[in-house]
Design an enzyme around this catalytic site. Sequence first.
Site, PDB file in Angstrom:
ATOM      1  N   ILE A  23       0.832  -1.204   0.000  1.00 39.93           N
ATOM      2  CA  ILE A  23       0.000   0.000   0.000  1.00 39.93           C
ATOM      3  C   ILE A  23       0.864   1.250   0.000  1.00 39.93           C
ATOM      4  O   ILE A  23       0.566   2.219  -0.700  1.00 39.93           O
ATOM      5  CB  ILE A  23      -0.957  -0.021   1.211  1.00 39.93           C
ATOM      6  N   ASP A  42      11.280   4.124   4.879  1.00 45.07           N
ATOM      7  CA  ASP A  42      11.023   2.697   5.074  1.00 45.07           C
ATOM      8  C   ASP A  42      12.177   2.058   5.827  1.00 45.07           C
ATOM      9  O   ASP A  42      13.328   2.491   5.724  1.00 45.07           O
ATOM     10  CB  ASP A  42      10.842   2.008   3.717  1.00 45.07           C
ATOM     11  N   TYR A 162      -3.863  -5.616  17.335  1.00 45.16           N
ATOM     12  CA  TYR A 162      -3.889  -4.893  16.059  1.00 45.16           C
ATOM     13  C   TYR A 162      -5.200  -4.123  15.889  1.00 45.16           C
ATOM     14  O   TYR A 162      -5.198  -2.935  15.560  1.00 45.16           O
ATOM     15  CB  TYR A 162      -3.708  -5.879  14.906  1.00 45.16           C
TER      16      TYR A 162
END
Length: 258
Positions: A23, A42, A162
Amino acid sequence: MDTASLFDLNGKVAIITGGAKGIGKGCSQMLAAHGASVVIADFDLDAAEETAELIRQSGGKAKAMACNVLEDGDLTGLVDATLTEFGQINILVNNVGGGGAGRENPATLTVEQFAHTFQLNVFSNWRLAQLCAPHMETAGYGSIVNMSSMSSINKSPAISAYASSKAAINHMTANLAFDYGPAGIRVNAVGPGAVRTDALASVLTPEIESTMLEHTPIKRLGEPEDIAGAVLYFASPISKWVSGQVLFVNGGGVQTLD
């Protein structure tokens, strides 16, 4: 009405965390295609460089940065490097995140693992928004897009850390919209359903996919560009009076692992 300007990001600078793959890569390419200069942050610098090079080959502007969002020094360094390279910050896509979706058995999950999920998915987002907001106000244009999830409203087994972290993202987004709105900064979130990424591939079986599609009116799983389109909407001038919202992108349905 000047419709050509509604999705025009020329002259804007965007930071995308976790922007190298899946994504995040879709978001990096989408924003760059509409004119933004993008900083791809990243943990995997090599993958970030590959995505940045793809953007540059397509005529866009991109810089790759190694960034561990759990390290505050990396977050401050990311902001400083973006300002050095491009001179301003206008858009922040808090895409990075993770957790043991479908694998968080409460009988074996540790407090440290639960806390780590919140540090990764919630705390890093809040901190990076705090760091970027003053520069967005100075630039006169600011849009923060947080990455939520359908799990923030679904109910499923073995996903409590989560799912609750993503629910926290929803409410944090709504509250930060009040904090930063007077500075001209919009804060929204995108909540993906099941999207074909490496992370989903690690748990997806043909049987699970078939069950997911039974409850999905648009009979396919999502692709990264589906989510990137929603991010583009929030990042662009077309949504200039939209803040504090969560947009779920899920094919019109519900996809869960059970």
